[in-house]
Design an enzyme around this catalytic site. Sequence first.
Site, PDB file in Angstrom:
ATOM      1  N   ALA A  47       0.720  -1.257   0.007  1.00  0.00           N
ATOM      2  CA  ALA A  47       0.092   0.000   0.075  1.00  0.00           C
ATOM      3  C   ALA A  47       0.983   1.061   0.158  1.00  0.00           C
ATOM      4  O   ALA A  47       0.399   2.309  -0.506  1.00  0.00           O
ATOM      5  CB  ALA A  47      -0.843   0.036   1.289  1.00  0.00           C
ATOM      6  N   CYS A  48       1.990   1.216   0.611  1.00  0.00           N
ATOM      7  CA  CYS A  48       2.805   2.484   0.901  1.00  0.00           C
ATOM      8  C   CYS A  48       3.523   2.568  -0.671  1.00  0.00           C
ATOM      9  O   CYS A  48       3.832   3.587  -1.099  1.00  0.00           O
ATOM     10  CB  CYS A  48       3.717   2.317   2.012  1.00  0.00           C
ATOM     11  SG  CYS A  48       2.998   2.448   3.536  1.00  0.00           S
TER      12      CYS A  48
END
Length: 157
Positions: A47-48
Amino acid sequence: MPENRLVAGEPAPLFTLSDANEQQVSLKDFAGRKTVIYFYPAASTPACAKQACDFRDNLNTFAAAGYQVLGISPDEPKALAKFAAEDSLNFPLLADPDHRVAEAYRAWGEKKNYGRTYQGLIRSTFVVDEKGLIEVAQYNVRATGHVAKLRRDLGLD
């Protein structure tokens, strides 16, 4: 909205942190410029990476409108360097391992995941204006689609 969150018009908390190359970067370095500061939980996670790549892919649009982008996480500089290399990130990633800057921005706090409550980084984005004031404060943002929403919010589309 919880009263302990930063809001538009407040002075942005000042900071100096190490970047991926262990050079000191200060918010004061960008005085007179608009700065997007985004807090993310961990380098090199799916996600990051998605969020960071969205900033990377839109960096020219932000830069053309006068915005500097800074990413801040609790990671150490070595992890940030690896993350930047893996994803060809072309903006500063800053290390906040003791999460004091995240706390100053109220981006560190209670989280819940799979029924467990713990203290952690709250994915958040701030826009600081040329005078050092908070222009935009967004908490609990989603990794996917957030950059597009921020562009719309700032009138960059």
